[in-house]
Design a protein around this motif. Structure first.
Motif, PDB file in Angstrom:
ATOM      1  N   GLY A 262     -12.715   0.455   6.039  1.00 51.45           N
ATOM      2  CA  GLY A 262     -13.302  -0.068   4.814  1.00 51.45           C
ATOM      3  C   GLY A 262     -12.991   0.774   3.590  1.00 51.45           C
ATOM      4  O   GLY A 262     -13.475   0.477   2.506  1.00 51.45           O
ATOM      5  N   ASN A 263     -12.203   1.835   3.739  1.00 49.75           N
ATOM      6  CA  ASN A 263     -11.960   2.726   2.609  1.00 49.75           C
ATOM      7  C   ASN A 263     -10.500   3.161   2.595  1.00 49.75           C
ATOM      8  O   ASN A 263     -10.073   3.955   3.418  1.00 49.75           O
ATOM      9  CB  ASN A 263     -12.877   3.948   2.739  1.00 49.75           C
TER      10      ASN A 263
ATOM     11  N   GLY B   6     -23.594   8.021   4.550  1.00 49.10           N
ATOM     12  CA  GLY B   6     -22.621   9.103   4.578  1.00 49.10           C
ATOM     13  C   GLY B   6     -23.044  10.301   5.406  1.00 49.10           C
ATOM     14  O   GLY B   6     -22.211  11.013   5.932  1.00 49.10           O
TER      15      GLY B   6
ATOM     16  N   VAL C  23     -23.939  13.294   5.014  1.00 51.34           N
ATOM     17  CA  VAL C  23     -23.613  14.688   4.748  1.00 51.34           C
ATOM     18  C   VAL C  23     -24.905  15.390   4.347  1.00 51.34           C
ATOM     19  O   VAL C  23     -25.667  14.868   3.536  1.00 51.34           O
ATOM     20  CB  VAL C  23     -22.570  14.807   3.623  1.00 51.34           C
TER      21      VAL C  23
ATOM     22  N   ALA D 122     -16.949  17.495   4.163  1.00 55.22           N
ATOM     23  CA  ALA D 122     -16.912  16.078   4.520  1.00 55.22           C
ATOM     24  C   ALA D 122     -17.600  15.233   3.455  1.00 55.22           C
ATOM     25  O   ALA D 122     -18.497  15.709   2.753  1.00 55.22           O
ATOM     26  CB  ALA D 122     -17.598  15.872   5.859  1.00 55.22           C
ATOM     27  N   HIS D 123     -17.127  13.992   3.325  1.00 56.95           N
ATOM     28  CA  HIS D 123     -17.813  13.032   2.459  1.00 56.95           C
ATOM     29  C   HIS D 123     -18.660  12.081   3.278  1.00 56.95           C
ATOM     30  O   HIS D 123     -19.597  11.477   2.774  1.00 56.95           O
ATOM     31  CB  HIS D 123     -16.798  12.233   1.635  1.00 56.95           C
ATOM     32  N   VAL D 124     -18.260  11.888   4.529  1.00 57.77           N
ATOM     33  CA  VAL D 124     -19.000  10.999   5.409  1.00 57.77           C
ATOM     34  C   VAL D 124     -19.106  11.688   6.762  1.00 57.77           C
ATOM     35  O   VAL D 124     -18.124  12.243   7.253  1.00 57.77           O
ATOM     36  CB  VAL D 124     -18.282   9.650   5.594  1.00 57.77           C
ATOM     37  N   VAL D 125     -20.289  11.661   7.347  1.00 59.78           N
ATOM     38  CA  VAL D 125     -20.456  12.164   8.709  1.00 59.78           C
ATOM     39  C   VAL D 125     -20.827  10.980   9.589  1.00 59.78           C
ATOM     40  O   VAL D 125     -21.731  10.218   9.256  1.00 59.78           O
ATOM     41  CB  VAL D 125     -21.544  13.251   8.775  1.00 59.78           C
ATOM     42  N   ILE D 126     -20.090  10.812  10.682  1.00 60.55           N
ATOM     43  CA  ILE D 126     -20.303   9.623  11.513  1.00 60.55           C
ATOM     44  C   ILE D 126     -20.764  10.014  12.899  1.00 60.55           C
ATOM     45  O   ILE D 126     -20.623  11.156  13.324  1.00 60.55           O
ATOM     46  CB  ILE D 126     -18.999   8.802  11.620  1.00 60.55           C
ATOM     47  N   GLY D 127     -21.296   9.030  13.620  1.00 63.30           N
ATOM     48  CA  GLY D 127     -21.722   9.257  14.989  1.00 63.30           C
ATOM     49  C   GLY D 127     -20.626   8.903  15.969  1.00 63.30           C
ATOM     50  O   GLY D 127     -19.864   9.763  16.389  1.00 63.30           O
TER      51      GLY D 127
ATOM     52  N   LEU E 261     -28.326  10.696  14.792  1.00 66.44           N
ATOM     53  CA  LEU E 261     -26.943  11.175  14.886  1.00 66.44           C
ATOM     54  C   LEU E 261     -26.776  12.238  15.961  1.00 66.44           C
ATOM     55  O   LEU E 261     -25.774  12.271  16.661  1.00 66.44           O
ATOM     56  CB  LEU E 261     -26.521  11.808  13.554  1.00 66.44           C
TER      57      LEU E 261
ATOM     58  N   LYS F  61     -14.684   1.858  11.562  1.00 65.76           N
ATOM     59  CA  LYS F  61     -15.154   0.922  10.535  1.00 65.76           C
ATOM     60  C   LYS F  61     -15.178   1.596   9.164  1.00 65.76           C
ATOM     61  O   LYS F  61     -14.833   0.975   8.153  1.00 65.76           O
ATOM     62  CB  LYS F  61     -16.554   0.416  10.863  1.00 65.76           C
ATOM     63  N   THR F  62     -15.554   2.868   9.143  1.00 63.68           N
ATOM     64  CA  THR F  62     -15.617   3.575   7.864  1.00 63.68           C
ATOM     65  C   THR F  62     -14.228   3.716   7.257  1.00 63.68           C
ATOM     66  O   THR F  62     -14.032   3.462   6.066  1.00 63.68           O
ATOM     67  CB  THR F  62     -16.250   4.968   8.053  1.00 63.68           C
TER      68      THR F  62
ATOM     69  N   THR G  71     -11.229  10.696   0.937  1.00 63.37           N
ATOM     70  CA  THR G  71     -12.552  10.653   1.564  1.00 63.37           C
ATOM     71  C   THR G  71     -12.441  11.233   2.969  1.00 63.37           C
ATOM     72  O   THR G  71     -11.757  10.684   3.830  1.00 63.37           O
ATOM     73  CB  THR G  71     -13.073   9.208   1.645  1.00 63.37           C
TER      74      THR G  71
ATOM     75  N   GLN H  41     -17.993   3.639  14.583  1.00 67.67           N
ATOM     76  CA  GLN H  41     -18.484   3.827  13.211  1.00 67.67           C
ATOM     77  C   GLN H  41     -17.409   4.501  12.360  1.00 67.67           C
ATOM     78  O   GLN H  41     -17.206   4.139  11.192  1.00 67.67           O
ATOM     79  CB  GLN H  41     -19.760   4.672  13.230  1.00 67.67           C
TER      80      GLN H  41
ATOM     81  N   ALA I 230     -20.547  14.087  13.666  1.00 65.31           N
ATOM     82  CA  ALA I 230     -21.823  14.803  13.679  1.00 65.31           C
ATOM     83  C   ALA I 230     -21.786  15.956  14.672  1.00 65.31           C
ATOM     84  O   ALA I 230     -21.001  15.947  15.613  1.00 65.31           O
ATOM     85  CB  ALA I 230     -22.952  13.850  14.027  1.00 65.31           C
ATOM     86  N   GLU I 231     -22.650  16.927  14.455  1.00 69.78           N
ATOM     87  CA  GLU I 231     -22.685  18.126  15.307  1.00 69.78           C
ATOM     88  C   GLU I 231     -22.998  17.781  16.753  1.00 69.78           C
ATOM     89  O   GLU I 231     -23.769  16.872  17.040  1.00 69.78           O
ATOM     90  CB  GLU I 231     -23.753  19.092  14.782  1.00 69.78           C
TER      91      GLU I 231
ATOM     92  N   ILE J 105     -15.673  22.703   6.832  1.00 67.99           N
ATOM     93  CA  ILE J 105     -15.265  21.334   6.533  1.00 67.99           C
ATOM     94  C   ILE J 105     -16.074  20.772   5.374  1.00 67.99           C
ATOM     95  O   ILE J 105     -17.297  20.886   5.341  1.00 67.99           O
ATOM     96  CB  ILE J 105     -15.415  20.457   7.784  1.00 67.99           C
TER      97      ILE J 105
END
Lengths: 280, 295
Positions: free
Chosen positions: A193-194, B229, B231, A177-182, B251, A189-190, A150, A186, A155-156, A175
């Protein structure tokens, strides 16, 4: 009735009058003497700089330090436009920004983080690149268990993303990605949890969280462990200087502030924010 | 506003005051909406000028720093997450309102209602945090990576279910007691009374509840941001990550400059458009149904 009217009128004259009087006298002089420093930019640096600003205000009671966030790019833009006295950039100045003056006040490092249960101990730059571009999609490709990876990306517009892409010579479009975070938390934590996740965050935050029982592991890069010490020594490859930017060489109050921010008097504040001071 | 000229010869001063203040308040409410839309237009104007409306649909993807600004996949993200949540939450909400009102013993009903009220008051960031720490890992174990459309739908379901339940419950409480007595006298079973008498009479109220839930789901930001997620892609199945319009703003707004910033206001404007579209479709459906049933 007439008595109470008179009473309240007198009360008002005696209570409000002096206040107005004092205000009328004090206000213009306070304005004339007080100076304001406007600092804008990197949200990574803002909490640190506003703490430094508070301490600076107690030493120089007539100065007000006003810290606003908005990202490194905005800090530099505001400095160029004259909207801010000092800009905060959580990166080194780019080549087209060399006409500005940068003063490094501390360092921050970015670390790759994995879940604690992930047996992978180290990844080469190429492996990380192939994971983030989607050519390696299973941990078994890089010496781990047989399970899908994962990919956690930022984020941009975030300077962490910028530094990461810069270091690995990637564009955000490459890239997968499966998850985009701020923010960093965050991301942590992501990943916590994985068990199959890989992400990247600021070392300060990651080291603090890992030390406080959150299930993430910081990965060494080019055999250099991701610690505050290696970042301070400038050995850790994925690190960035936290820079205060001015349009012209610092002078007057701006210089006083920058000198203060680089002095050992604020080391405790820098450490509190999990950044790395210039000298040990 | 009932009393006026019909039952008095001259309007009293109080009536004029009431009329004036009510008009003023109505104008304020309408004006606020106008101001919001005008502000969104003003802030996204640079995007309309420099990028143009059509590119928000025709660009291949969303990479604002590389000058690519497609918003359609995020519109889909918002719509799918909301629709899913409404589909899950409406039956649950309405059935639990029915349970609470017609089946549960009074003591249980009271506590149950209080519990749901409490659930309605939980801040969205708490739902989001719970989703991130508990729900997403569970879904991730079942079908990696975890943050996905389905986790967004489940969190939103939890969040709007109380709204739907409470509004439905309130409208069930307004069913004329005579109707209930009559159906009892006719020997209806409890379920056939609910199905043939109660639900048709309260349809409007139930519908309002669903609409309120839907609006909340469309506008929800924090919780969705934490579990979806983010995306940017049009999801092909429930376990794909998605980004909603609201999450996009939250975001990226802090770090956006120039056209990127204007494009984020544009996604606000898109969200406004989606809300307007959904609400007016719902209203149209409601009016058609009313007309049919009135025949």
């Amino acid at each position: 009735m007439p008595f109470s009217t008179f009473f309240f009128f007198t009360l008002r004259v005696f209570l409000v009058g002096p206040l107005l009087w004092a205000w009328a006298w004090e206000y213009p002089s306070a304005r004339a003497e007080g100076e304001r420093l406007i600092i804008t930019g990197s949200s990574t640096m803002a909490p640190l700089v506003s703490e430094i600003g508070k301490r600076f205000e107690t030493l120089h009671p007539k100065v007000r330090v006003d810290v606003q966030t908005g990202g490194s790019s905005r800090g530099i833009a505001d400095t160029v436009n004259g909207l801010a006295d000092i800009g905060m950039a959580s990166r080194a100045l780019k080549s087209q920004e060399q006409h500005l003056n940068g003063s490094v006040i501390a360092h921050d490092g970015i670390t790759i983080i994995l879940h604690t249960s992930n047996p992978v101990q180290e990844l080469t730059d190429d492996q990380i690149r192939s994971i983030y571009t989607g050519s390696s999609t299973n941990w078994s490709h890089v010496g781990g268990p047989d399970s899908g990876i994962t990919v956690v990306n930022k984020a941009e517009g975030r300077s962490t993303l910028e530094l990461f892409l810069d270091y690995f010579h990637l564009s955000n479009r490459d890239i997968h990605a499966h998850v985009v975070i701020g923010d960093n938390e965050q991301g942590i934590k992501t990943v916590a949890g994985n068990p199959n996740a890989i992400g990247y965050v600021s070392i300060g935050t990651a080291q603090y969280d890992a030390a406080h029982g959150i299930g993430i592991r910081l990965l060494a890069l080019q055999h250099i462990p991701a610690t505050l010490e290696t970042v301070r020594e400038g050995r850790f490859p994925l690190s960035r200087p936290l820079t205060l930017v001015t349009k012209s060489p610092p002078a007057g109050l701006v210089k006083t502030f920058i000198d203060f921010a680089q002095s050992p008097q604020v080391h405790d504040l820098i450490l509190q924010q999990y950044f790395v001071p210039l000298q040990g | 506003m009932i009393s006026f000229s019909s039952n008095t010869l001259s309007r009293s001063r109080g009536d004029f005051l009431l009329l004036g203040s009510v008009r003023l308040l109505a104008l304020t409410a309408g004006g606020l909406l106008f101001l919001v839309v005008a502000f969104l237009f003003h802030e996204s104007w640079p995007a309309l000028q420099n990028i143009g409306l059509s590119r928000f649909f025709s660009d291949p993807d969303w990479y604002p720093t590389e000058n690519s600004y497609q918003l359609t996949s995020m519109v889909w993200g918002s719509l799918l997450a909301t629709t899913g949540a409404v589909l899950f939450a409406s039956p649950f909400g309405i059935l639990s309102a029915l349970f609470c009102h017609f089946y549960a013993p009074p003591l249980l009903a009271r506590w149950y209602r209080r519990m749901v009220e409490l659930l309605a008051g939980i801040p969205s960031v708490v739902f989001g945090f719970w989703g991130l720490m508990v729900l997403v890992p569970i879904i991730g174990r079942w079908h990696p990576p975890g943050p996905s459309l389905i986790s967004g739908i489940l969190i939103l379901t939890l969040m709007i279910m109380p709204t739907i339940m409470l509004v439905s419950h309130a409208s069930l409480a307004h069913v004329p007691i005579a109707l209930i007595h009559t159906s009892s006298a006719l020997g209806f079973s409890r379920w056939s009374m609910i199905w043939h008498v109660i639900l048709p009479t309260t349809r409007m109220g139930l519908f309002t509840g669903i609409l309120l839930g839907l609006a909340r789901a469309l506008g929800e930001t924090m919780a969705v941001l934490m579990v979806c997620g983010n995306v940017v892609q049009t999801p092909s199945h429930l376990f794909d990550p998605v980004r909603t319009l609201t999450a996009n703003i939250a975001l990226e707004m802090a770090y956006a400059l120039g056209d990127h910033r204007a494009a984020l206001f544009m996604s606000g404007l898109f969200l406004m458009g989606v809300v307007a579209l959904v609400v007016s479709t719902a209203e149209a459906l409601r009016h058609r149904n009313t007309y049919v049933s009135a025949k």
